[in-house]
Scaffold this motif. Structure first.
Motif, PDB file in Angstrom:
ATOM      1  N   PHE A  28      29.524  75.742  57.258  1.00  7.98           N
ATOM      2  CA  PHE A  28      30.298  75.321  58.426  1.00  7.98           C
ATOM      3  C   PHE A  28      30.312  76.479  59.419  1.00  7.98           C
ATOM      4  O   PHE A  28      30.553  77.622  59.035  1.00  7.98           O
ATOM      5  N   THR A  29      30.057  76.178  60.693  1.00 10.56           N
ATOM      6  CA  THR A  29      30.123  77.234  61.700  1.00 10.56           C
ATOM      7  C   THR A  29      31.565  77.361  62.187  1.00 10.56           C
ATOM      8  O   THR A  29      32.407  76.509  61.901  1.00 10.56           O
ATOM      9  N   THR A  30      31.828  78.423  62.964  1.00 11.89           N
ATOM     10  CA  THR A  30      33.192  78.616  63.458  1.00 11.89           C
ATOM     11  C   THR A  30      33.592  77.517  64.433  1.00 11.89           C
ATOM     12  O   THR A  30      34.767  77.372  64.746  1.00 11.89           O
ATOM     13  N   ARG A  31      32.629  76.791  64.975  1.00 13.67           N
ATOM     14  CA  ARG A  31      32.971  75.703  65.897  1.00 13.67           C
ATOM     15  C   ARG A  31      32.928  74.348  65.206  1.00 13.67           C
ATOM     16  O   ARG A  31      32.672  73.334  65.837  1.00 13.67           O
ATOM     17  N   ASN A  32      33.148  74.344  63.915  1.00 12.28           N
ATOM     18  CA  ASN A  32      33.275  73.102  63.142  1.00 12.28           C
ATOM     19  C   ASN A  32      31.980  72.295  63.069  1.00 12.28           C
ATOM     20  O   ASN A  32      32.012  71.092  62.840  1.00 12.28           O
ATOM     21  N   ASN A  33      30.850  72.942  63.337  1.00  8.96           N
ATOM     22  CA  ASN A  33      29.584  72.259  63.076  1.00  8.96           C
ATOM     23  C   ASN A  33      29.244  72.419  61.597  1.00  8.96           C
ATOM     24  O   ASN A  33      29.658  73.376  60.955  1.00  8.96           O
ATOM     25  N   VAL A  34      28.456  71.485  61.107  1.00 10.56           N
ATOM     26  CA  VAL A  34      27.888  71.645  59.767  1.00 10.56           C
ATOM     27  C   VAL A  34      26.436  72.050  59.967  1.00 10.56           C
ATOM     28  O   VAL A  34      25.752  71.471  60.819  1.00 10.56           O
ATOM     29  N   GLU A  35      25.963  73.049  59.223  1.00  4.48           N
ATOM     30  CA  GLU A  35      24.540  73.402  59.313  1.00  4.48           C
ATOM     31  C   GLU A  35      23.873  73.225  57.947  1.00  4.48           C
ATOM     32  O   GLU A  35      24.287  73.846  56.957  1.00  4.48           O
ATOM     33  N   PHE A  36      22.873  72.374  57.930  1.00  2.00           N
ATOM     34  CA  PHE A  36      22.057  72.193  56.726  1.00  2.00           C
ATOM     35  C   PHE A  36      20.948  73.236  56.765  1.00  2.00           C
ATOM     36  O   PHE A  36      20.247  73.362  57.776  1.00  2.00           O
ATOM     37  N   LEU A  37      20.807  73.996  55.679  1.00  2.00           N
ATOM     38  CA  LEU A  37      19.833  75.095  55.656  1.00  2.00           C
ATOM     39  C   LEU A  37      18.612  74.666  54.845  1.00  2.00           C
ATOM     40  O   LEU A  37      18.684  74.499  53.624  1.00  2.00           O
ATOM     41  N   VAL A  38      17.499  74.479  55.541  1.00  2.00           N
ATOM     42  CA  VAL A  38      16.292  73.937  54.904  1.00  2.00           C
ATOM     43  C   VAL A  38      15.194  74.982  54.929  1.00  2.00           C
ATOM     44  O   VAL A  38      14.825  75.477  55.995  1.00  2.00           O
ATOM     45  N   SER A  39      14.669  75.331  53.750  1.00  2.00           N
ATOM     46  CA  SER A  39      13.579  76.303  53.738  1.00  2.00           C
ATOM     47  C   SER A  39      12.221  75.633  53.574  1.00  2.00           C
ATOM     48  O   SER A  39      11.184  76.266  53.715  1.00  2.00           O
ATOM     49  N   ASP A  40      12.241  74.359  53.278  1.00  2.00           N
ATOM     50  CA  ASP A  40      10.988  73.645  53.061  1.00  2.00           C
ATOM     51  C   ASP A  40      10.724  72.755  54.282  1.00  2.00           C
ATOM     52  O   ASP A  40      11.413  71.759  54.508  1.00  2.00           O
ATOM     53  N   GLU A  41       9.700  73.128  55.087  1.00  2.00           N
ATOM     54  CA  GLU A  41       9.459  72.406  56.338  1.00  2.00           C
ATOM     55  C   GLU A  41       9.188  70.921  56.088  1.00  2.00           C
ATOM     56  O   GLU A  41       9.547  70.064  56.908  1.00  2.00           O
ATOM     57  N   ALA A  42       8.594  70.638  54.930  1.00  2.00           N
ATOM     58  CA  ALA A  42       8.281  69.235  54.631  1.00  2.00           C
ATOM     59  C   ALA A  42       9.559  68.402  54.554  1.00  2.00           C
ATOM     60  O   ALA A  42       9.565  67.201  54.851  1.00  2.00           O
ATOM     61  N   LYS A  43      10.649  69.037  54.121  1.00  2.00           N
ATOM     62  CA  LYS A  43      11.901  68.278  53.978  1.00  2.00           C
ATOM     63  C   LYS A  43      12.643  68.143  55.301  1.00  2.00           C
ATOM     64  O   LYS A  43      13.541  67.317  55.433  1.00  2.00           O
ATOM     65  N   LEU A  44      12.305  68.976  56.289  1.00  2.00           N
ATOM     66  CA  LEU A  44      13.040  68.981  57.564  1.00  2.00           C
ATOM     67  C   LEU A  44      12.964  67.617  58.252  1.00  2.00           C
ATOM     68  O   LEU A  44      13.984  67.065  58.673  1.00  2.00           O
ATOM     69  N   LYS A  45      11.732  67.087  58.313  1.00  2.04           N
ATOM     70  CA  LYS A  45      11.548  65.822  59.028  1.00  2.04           C
ATOM     71  C   LYS A  45      12.356  64.716  58.354  1.00  2.04           C
ATOM     72  O   LYS A  45      13.064  63.948  59.002  1.00  2.04           O
ATOM     73  N   SER A  46      12.279  64.639  57.009  1.00  2.25           N
ATOM     74  CA  SER A  46      13.035  63.571  56.332  1.00  2.25           C
ATOM     75  C   SER A  46      14.534  63.770  56.492  1.00  2.25           C
ATOM     76  O   SER A  46      15.274  62.815  56.625  1.00  2.25           O
ATOM     77  N   LEU A  47      15.005  65.026  56.486  1.00  4.65           N
ATOM     78  CA  LEU A  47      16.442  65.251  56.673  1.00  4.65           C
ATOM     79  C   LEU A  47      16.878  64.737  58.049  1.00  4.65           C
ATOM     80  O   LEU A  47      17.884  64.031  58.175  1.00  4.65           O
TER      81      LEU A  47
END
Ligand code: SF4
Ligand code: SF4
Length: 352
Positions: A80-99
């Motif tokens: 969670f960022t300080t501005r109440n955003n949620v950040e999903f942390l993806v290290s696999d580029e292949a999964k980025l598009k599906s996320l």
């Protein structure tokens, strides 16, 4: 050695593997599309942070849902960022598009990066605190719904950080926001002497007032408020339930603009009041959303690329800003009103 259960766990236990492996060796970052940050390490490894707005007051179902997505796409990592955003942390580029496809299909708000509005940071409002002059989440929802086109794109002149505090105590970060929305009381507390005698430690109540407006009234075993000194902050109500300050007809919202925390290019600066009062008009606060939208549109139409709201106003001068916006100026606005009795063209910051 005994393992203590006090304090937070070491943050390194929760970092994604790619951050641990490249700790201190990150080279640059870029924003390949709105809502996606790409950090690249010296080794060439990359980490994608996918930013999603949250309403801040979230349900357990929402938390379960985002945790399931993090398990599915990010090896369990999100933040969670300080501005109440949620950040999903993806290290696999292949999964980025599906996320991203899943987030879009499920109606998540992806955005808030670069030259966009990041989520509005806000305080507790009517849900939770004792002194609010307006709601927090309700106003923020109305404003962000209206401005959503600037959250999921990057078409503003620069980033825009907004904050909402529901009273003058500003436990949010409104004082240094590009646009600050501040709940204001406009009448002094009403003293219920009988309740006060039964519930209140008078020395603590006297000490709670930042302007010294409250003094003891030993004859009546109560207190007296010097209304000329009162700034309607509601601090005394924190200390005593007998100092009611809510006033449905007079409570409302002030708008402050032009502040920033960052020291990039120019020094950090406080926001300055440009609209002293707008009515509380739930559930959609149309006067507030309209006022904020017109300030933003004026900035879009006139600012140079990369110029934050306050930087643009400093360049053209606050006087010009008031002329362009059509907002009425009074001696109660800006921060040097003592000298600005007849005109607002007095301080070095004011120019044609
Ligand atoms: Fe309470 Fe004021 Fe903070 Fe709002 S800004 S949560 S009313 S202290
Ligand atoms: Fe003092 Fe604030 Fe109470 Fe006014 S509202 S009497 S300034 S504590």
């Amino acid at each position: 050695m005994a393992k203590l259960d006090q304090g937070p766990p070491n943050y390194k236990e929760m970092l994604p593997q790619v951050i641990l492996e490249n700790y201190g060796k990150w080279q640059y970052h870029e924003i390949p599309q709105p809502g996606v940050l790409k950090h690249v390490a010296e080794s060439g490894a990359a980490l994608y942070s996918v930013r999603v707005g949250s309403p801040r007051l979230v349900s357990i179902d929402f938390i379960r849902d985002i945790c399931n997505l993090a398990d599915q796409y990010c090896d369990g990592h999100l933040r969670f960022t300080t501005r109440n955003n949620v950040e999903f942390l993806v290290s696999d580029e292949a999964k980025l598009k599906s996320l991203l496809e899943t987030l879009n299909a499920q109606g998540y708000a992806v955005g808030g990066t670069g030259a966009s509005i990041s989520n509005i940071i806000h305080t507790q409002g009517w849900v939770h605190c004792h002194t609010p002059a307006t709601d927090a989440s309700g106003v923020v929802k109305a404003v962000m719904d209206d401005l959503y086109e600037y959250f999921d794109s990057m078409k503003l002149p620069a980033k825009l950080k907004m904050g909402l505090a529901c009273c003058l105590n500003m436990c949010g970060s409104t004082h240094c926001s590009d646009i600050g929305i501040v709940g204001v009381h406009r009448t002094p507390p009403r003293i219920d002497h009988e309740k006060l005698r039964k519930t209140t430690e008078i020395p603590s109540l006297v000490a709670s007032c930042p302007t010294g407006a409250i003094r003891p009234d030993p004859k009546n075993k109560s207190v007296i408020v010097n209304e000329d000194k009162c700034m309607y902050c509601g601090n005394c109500y924190t200390m005593s339930p007998a100092m009611e300050i809510y006033d449905p007809r007079n409570d409302g919202i002030a708008i402050l603009i032009g502040g920033k925390v960052s020291n990039a290019r120019t020094a950090p600066s406080f926001s300055r009041m440009v609209i002293p009062f707008l009515p509380n008009n739930p559930p959609r606060w149309p006067e507030v959303t309209e006022a904020i939208r017109s300030i933003i549109e004026l900035w879009i139409a006139n600012a140079n690329k990369g110029e934050r709201l306050g930087e643009w106003i400093e360049r053209i001068g606050w006087e010009k800003f008031f002329s362009l916006s059509g907002l009425p100026f009074s001696e109660m606005l800006i921060d040097d009103y003592i000298f600005a009795r007849d005109t607002f063209r007095t301080a070095a910051g004011f120019k044609f």
